[in-house]
Design an enzyme around this catalytic site. Structure first.
Site, PDB file in Angstrom:
ATOM      1  CD  GLN A 217      64.450  14.015  11.110  1.00 49.64           C
ATOM      2  OE1 GLN A 217      63.845  13.394  11.970  1.00 49.64           O
ATOM      3  NE2 GLN A 217      64.126  13.946   9.834  1.00 49.64           N
TER       4      GLN A 217
ATOM      5  CB  ILE B 176      61.208   9.046  45.382  1.00 51.32           C
ATOM      6  CG1 ILE B 176      59.901   9.682  45.886  1.00 51.32           C
ATOM      7  CG2 ILE B 176      62.420   9.468  46.218  1.00 51.32           C
ATOM      8  CD1 ILE B 176      59.792  11.192  45.700  1.00 51.32           C
TER       9      ILE B 176
ATOM     10  CD  GLU C 254      52.294  13.988  49.510  1.00 50.93           C
ATOM     11  OE1 GLU C 254      51.041  14.002  49.458  1.00 50.93           O
ATOM     12  OE2 GLU C 254      52.946  14.108  50.564  1.00 50.93           O
TER      13      GLU C 254
ATOM     14  CD  GLU D 225      65.248  19.591  42.351  1.00 53.71           C
ATOM     15  OE1 GLU D 225      64.642  18.784  41.666  1.00 53.71           O
ATOM     16  OE2 GLU D 225      64.868  19.950  43.487  1.00 53.71           O
TER      17      GLU D 225
ATOM     18  CB  SER E 203      52.927  21.318  39.917  1.00 53.05           C
ATOM     19  OG  SER E 203      53.358  20.605  38.788  1.00 53.05           O
TER      20      SER E 203
END
Ligand SMILES: Cc1cc2nc3c(=O)[nH]c(=O)nc-3n(C[C@H](O)[C@H](O)[C@H](O)COP(=O)(O)OP(=O)(O)OC[C@H]3O[C@@H](n4cnc5c(N)ncnc54)[C@H](O)[C@@H]3O)c2cc1C
Length: 388
Positions: A337, A159, A129, A243, A134
């Site tokens: 790099q 989202i 939200e 996940e 977290s």
């Protein structure tokens, strides 16, 4: 590739998925990276090929295969270097669809899971939200029960597939007084009155759409509740293991791809009369990073194997994401790099990989939060238990 984890069937699947990606996806990546929207036809083609149903039950059109097919699915998408395309696909298949598969009842699976497997419907998972991601238990979106309906009010942000999806799996508070014990999960059709979405602009993952979603007096049937009321926090935490492993696998795969590309570049590029791959300062850098990637990959495979056997690997998946996404960021930084000025150019792949990689330590639990979880387990002796 390791024969400890992969069979000949896995290898065959990998080869055919590689061919599919090269033929059907790669020709469109540059366009999707520019438009920030993936054409609908590819969702359907992915579905037709069965790629969204790898770990879903056959009863709903899935293939019910072991987790190493998922590992291959994730690895190969990283190797075409569009974190955004990969994110759109795995957020559908492993965020939204995981909730449908695990908490959905038969009717919900028929209505949403089957067409998700076939690629006819696209899903998204809405937890984060605007006032905090977290702190999941601090969410403000509410679902108030009125007879046979719930009325949803609130908003979600960042989202993935938030604009293009056909349905939304959302977390909302059914009992705000109970903190994380008052959260429930719902499935909502995109065209329900009161649902609106705005596309956000962002640093990387540019082919995927990332949306901010508002819910204003959204009335849904009570039958849109998934699983049990007030059990949502447990479901969310439980699926975080998968996940986080998904994000760890993504990270080792893009690191491998970046190093492979860079090593070839170094062999071809000359400076001071010799190939830059001969400079010890650069060789040691590549050696160090290759070692870190290899060690991370082994740990990710081991964790995948344990998860596949049904173990609750919350600690290991958390560690896997924490370490591998950090290694991947280091790889992206150093490979850019090693390409010198070309690394900074959009015509070369490291610029996009560098941008895309940066989401690794943020999405699906920031590295700070992951350290907090690990600290609670290893210092305080906290034991996280599966919700179901
Ligand atoms: C491109 C993209 C795609 C995303 N896709 C999705 C999606 O599909 N679905 C979904 O629900 N979410 C999604 N997210 C959201 C993502 O999971 C959150 O951004 C993430 O969890 C962090 O939440 P936040 O952004 O609110 O940061 P905050 O929680 O506000 O954190 C800000 C900073 O404070 C730190 N912090 C917070 N609490 C603590 C603490 N206790 N100790 C130490 N440090 C702390 C964080 O680590 C971070 O550095 C996506 C995000 C992005 C950028």
């Amino acid at each position: 590739m390791s024969s400890i984890y992969f069979t000949e069937e896995h290898d065959f699947f990998r080869k055919s998925f590689q061919d599919f990606l090269q033929k059907e996806v790669v020709p469109h990546i540059e366009t999707w990276e520019k438009t920030g929207m993936i054409d609908r036809f590819i969702w359907e083609k992915m579905g037709e090929m069965g790629y969204f149903g790898i770990n879903c039950p056959e009863a709903y059109g899935g293939l019910d295969l072991d987790l190493f097919y998922t590992v291959i699915f994730l690895e190969e998408m990283q190797k075409i270097n569009s974190g955004g395309f990969a994110a759109a696909m795995w957020a559908h298949a492993y965020l939204a669809m995981t909730h449908l598969n695990k908490e959905g009842n038969h009717e919900q699976k028929e209505k949403y899971l089957s067409p998700s497997i076939s690629g006819e419907k696209i899903g998204c998972l809405c937890i984060t939200e605007p006032f905090g991601g977290s702190d999941v238990s601090g969410m403000r979106t509410t679902a108030v029960k009125k007879g046979e309906h719930y009325i949803i009010n609130g908003s979600k942000t960042f989202i993935t597939n938030g604009v293009c999806s056909d349905y939304l799996i959302i977390a909302a508070k059914t009992n705000p007084g109970l903190g994380n014990k008052g959260i429930s999960i719902f499935v909502i059709d995109r065209d329900t009155p009161g649902v609106s979405a705005t596309k956000l602009d962002k640093l990387g993952w540019r082919a995927s759409d990332t949306g901010e979603i508002a819910f204003t007096d959204v009335e849904i049937r009570a039958s849109n509740l998934m699983g049990e009321e007030n059990k949502g926090f447990g479901y969310i935490m439980q699926h975080f293991a998968l996940e986080r492993l998904v994000m760890a696998v993504n990270a080792h795969a893009r690191s491998e791809w970046a190093l492979e590309y860079t090593i070839q570049y170094m062999k071809d590029r000359t400076a001071f009369g010799q190939s830059i791959s001969k400079f010890q300062a650069l060789r040691h850098k590549v050696a160090q990073l290759t070692a870190e990637v290899e060690v991370s990959k082994s740990f990710n495979y081991q964790t995948a194997q344990r998860l596949d056997k049904g173990e609750y690997v919350v600690k290991e998946a958390t560690m896997a994401k924490l370490i591998t996404t950090k290694v991947a960021d280091d790889v992206a930084y150093e490979c850019l790099q090693l390409l010198g000025g070309y690394g900074y150019m959009e015509d070369y792949p490291m610029a996009r990989l560098f941008r895309d990689s940066r989401l690794g330590p943020i999405g699906g639990g920031t590295s700070e939060i992951l350290r907090e979880i690990i600290a609670k387990m290893v210092i305080d002796g906290k034991d996280y238990k599966p919700a179901t």
